[in-house]
Design an enzyme around this catalytic site. Structure first.
Site, PDB file in Angstrom:
ATOM      1  N   GLN A  57       0.805  -1.283   0.118  1.00 32.02           N
ATOM      2  CA  GLN A  57       0.027   0.022  -0.064  1.00 32.02           C
ATOM      3  C   GLN A  57       0.969   1.306  -0.090  1.00 32.02           C
ATOM      4  OE1 GLN A  57      -3.585   0.109  -0.417  1.00 32.02           O
ATOM      5  NE2 GLN A  57      -2.718  -1.976  -1.081  1.00 32.02           N
TER       6      GLN A  57
ATOM      7  N   HIS B 233       1.519   2.775  -3.362  1.00 34.42           N
ATOM      8  CA  HIS B 233       0.596   3.433  -4.225  1.00 34.42           C
ATOM      9  C   HIS B 233       0.994   4.852  -4.530  1.00 34.42           C
ATOM     10  CE1 HIS B 233      -2.801   1.067  -5.491  1.00 34.42           C
ATOM     11  NE2 HIS B 233      -2.819   0.375  -4.234  1.00 34.42           N
TER      12      HIS B 233
ATOM     13  N   GLU C 145      -9.450   2.205   5.212  1.00 35.54           N
ATOM     14  CA  GLU C 145      -9.987   1.576   3.891  1.00 35.54           C
ATOM     15  C   GLU C 145      -9.884   0.047   3.733  1.00 35.54           C
ATOM     16  OE1 GLU C 145      -8.903   2.276  -0.860  1.00 35.54           O
ATOM     17  OE2 GLU C 145      -7.522   2.562   0.695  1.00 35.54           O
TER      18      GLU C 145
ATOM     19  N   ASP D 135      -7.207  -6.337  -4.217  1.00 33.69           N
ATOM     20  CA  ASP D 135      -7.085  -5.313  -5.351  1.00 33.69           C
ATOM     21  C   ASP D 135      -7.268  -5.943  -6.559  1.00 33.69           C
ATOM     22  OD1 ASP D 135      -6.446  -3.115  -3.770  1.00 33.69           O
ATOM     23  OD2 ASP D 135      -4.310  -3.244  -4.072  1.00 33.69           O
TER      24      ASP D 135
ATOM     25  N   GLU E 205     -50.902  18.079  10.759  1.00 35.78           N
ATOM     26  CA  GLU E 205     -49.528  18.939  10.512  1.00 35.78           C
ATOM     27  C   GLU E 205     -50.028  20.207   9.989  1.00 35.78           C
ATOM     28  OE1 GLU E 205     -46.305  15.666   9.807  1.00 35.78           O
ATOM     29  OE2 GLU E 205     -47.485  16.373   8.053  1.00 35.78           O
TER      30      GLU E 205
ATOM     31  N   HIS F 280     -53.484  17.769   1.631  1.00 34.62           N
ATOM     32  CA  HIS F 280     -53.042  16.404   1.795  1.00 34.62           C
ATOM     33  C   HIS F 280     -54.551  15.682   2.235  1.00 34.62           C
ATOM     34  CE1 HIS F 280     -49.197  17.703   1.348  1.00 34.62           C
ATOM     35  NE2 HIS F 280     -48.460  16.461   1.476  1.00 34.62           N
TER      36      HIS F 280
END
Length: 441
Positions: free
Chosen positions: A255, A258, A322, A356, A410, A415
């Site tokens: 890693q 990278h 990760e 990977d 409400e 409605h």
């Protein structure tokens, strides 16, 4: 690597911080490039490709001839490896398909859920120092399985203005033919706004450096969705004396190579293991072609001595890596209790490299602590979930009164009225269930 013994709860905030820059560092440049692409289109794409990639591109789209020629440049051995990986990725993601969910919540009220593909998606494939043809498989395979009708791919060109042959082979294998030689911020901007050559998409996928990550987040201001903020790679290994030091060291270095902004961490309750891994890393680093990149990443990485598994788990969940590798006699404790990680690898013979490339799981994962609230790319990433409902006359009579009461409470009388009108119409129908009931009484 930085060595830390018995980190306290108070010090964890500092330890979990990544070596990446804040959004503000990039915002001016991202904003400038986005505005240029929005106003100037393909001219801006060519300008920034020359500025950042040092190459003049006349035709930004990869031609069929280029794809055909590139396929011939990929060795049969590599083709076979890519095909094996694609087969496993395809199997794992195909298994994620779900059937329609349907429920009659009460008599006459039918609700169901179905999934539909996102119509147009853009795949960003990193190039630069390591053209990631494996990412083509990870993104294009589920996009095809989901049924996305338009899939475009953007990847930066090399110094000769070409795309890495393996990227084009992987794309062709996955059935992706609309490919553009454009990378970085300008690629994300192009997929956000669209140009004469590059289509606008509804969702952008793919990892990248910090510039790409921030550009993707910027794109969300313009109605474009993204998979996640996937930035510089990171790995945390938790290990005890059952781990093989050489294996652990190789995972950490895999890693670290990278990029210079990658981060790797080893957490262990064994000082001899920590020391053995550090020695192995020094030995293995000497023969890595990307030694200089890995060395810079390692300077910001950490070896952490933690006395017990509970404290280690606490730290892991706070860090939210990760990638998480578990090499411990107590692996079930970690498997059962881990809450925050993008992808988990268990045992001495499960290297992170497997995920990977070829195990079948997806390697496009949340970084920078986003594993606390984001998932890695999966089949559902390319789908939208839609709900449906159908209500019969009996059904509206069963739930109508409840809707009226709630809507009135409400203050939404429109409605309420939408239900009241229907109930009244049913009351006036001679054959309605309500009339029959009244007559029976």
């Amino acid at each position: 690597m930085i060595k830390i013994n018995f980190p306290t709860a108070a010090s964890q905030a500092k330890l979990i911080k990544r070596p990446s820059a804040s959004f503000g560092v990039f915002s001016d440049e991202v904003k400038q490039i986005f505005n240029a692409v929005r106003l100037q289109g393909d001219a801006a794409i060519k300008k920034y490709t020359f500025l950042f990639d040092k190459v003049k591109i006349e035709n930004v789209q990869v031609t069929e001839g280029e794809i055909f020629n590139a396929i011939g440049l990929v060795s049969n051995e590599l083709k076979a490896a890519i095909q094996l990986a694609k087969s496993n990725i395809d199997q794992f993601h195909a298994a994620q398909k779900t059937i329609k969910v349907a429920v009659e919540t009460m008599e006459g009220v039918f609700c169901w859920q179905e999934k539909r593909p996102i119509q147009s998606v853009g795949l960003y494939i990193p190039g630069g120092t390591a053209p990631l043809f494996s990412t083509v498989l990870m993104l294009a395979t589920p996009a095809k399985l989901a049924g996305c009708s338009e899939i475009i791919l953007c990847t930066p060109p090399d110094s000769a203005g070409n795309v890495a042959p393996a990227i084009l082979y992987a794309a062709a294998l996955c059935g992706v033919k609309t490919i553009f030689k454009v990378g970085g911020i300008q690629a994300i901007a192009a997929m956000t706004f669209g140009t004469k050559k590059i289509p606008k998409v509804l969702k952008i996928f793919g990892p990248g450096n910090q510039y790409v990550t921030h550009a993707k987040q910027w794109a969300t201001q313009y109605g474009v969705a993204i998979d996640m903020p996937a930035g510089p790679s990171e790995l945390l290994v938790v290990a005890d004396d059952s781990a093989v030091p050489a294996f652990v060291a190789s995972d950490l270095l895999s890693q670290a190579e990278h990029g210079v902004d990658s981060q790797v961490i080893l957490v262990s309750n064994s000082i001899p293991l920590l020391e053995a891994v550090a020695r192995e890393m020094r030995l293995q680093l000497k023969v890595l072609p990307r030694k200089k990149i890995a060395e810079k990443a390692i300077r910001k990485s950490k070896l952490i001595y933690i006395k017990n598994d509970s404290d280690a788990l606490d730290f892991i969940n706070q860090y939210a890596p990760e990638h998480l590798i578990i090499c411990s006699k107590q692996d079930h404790f970690y498997i059962d209790n881990i809450q925050n990680a993008g992808s988990v690898f268990i045992g001495n013979y499960t290297p992170e490299s497997a995920g990977d490339y070829a195990s079948g799981t997806n390697h496009t994962l949340p970084t920078n602590g986003y594993a606390k609230n984001y998932s890695g790319v999966n089949l559902d990433s390319f789908l939208k979930t839609m709900t449906f409902q159908k209500i019969t006359p009996k059904g509206i009579q069963n739930i109508g009164k409840a809707i009226e009461i709630m809507a009135e409470a409400e203050g939404l009388h429109g409605h309420k009225n939408a239900v009241s009108l229907r109930l009244a119409a049913l009351d006036e129908m001679p054959s309605s269930p309500v009339t029959t009931l009244k007559n029976a009484v």
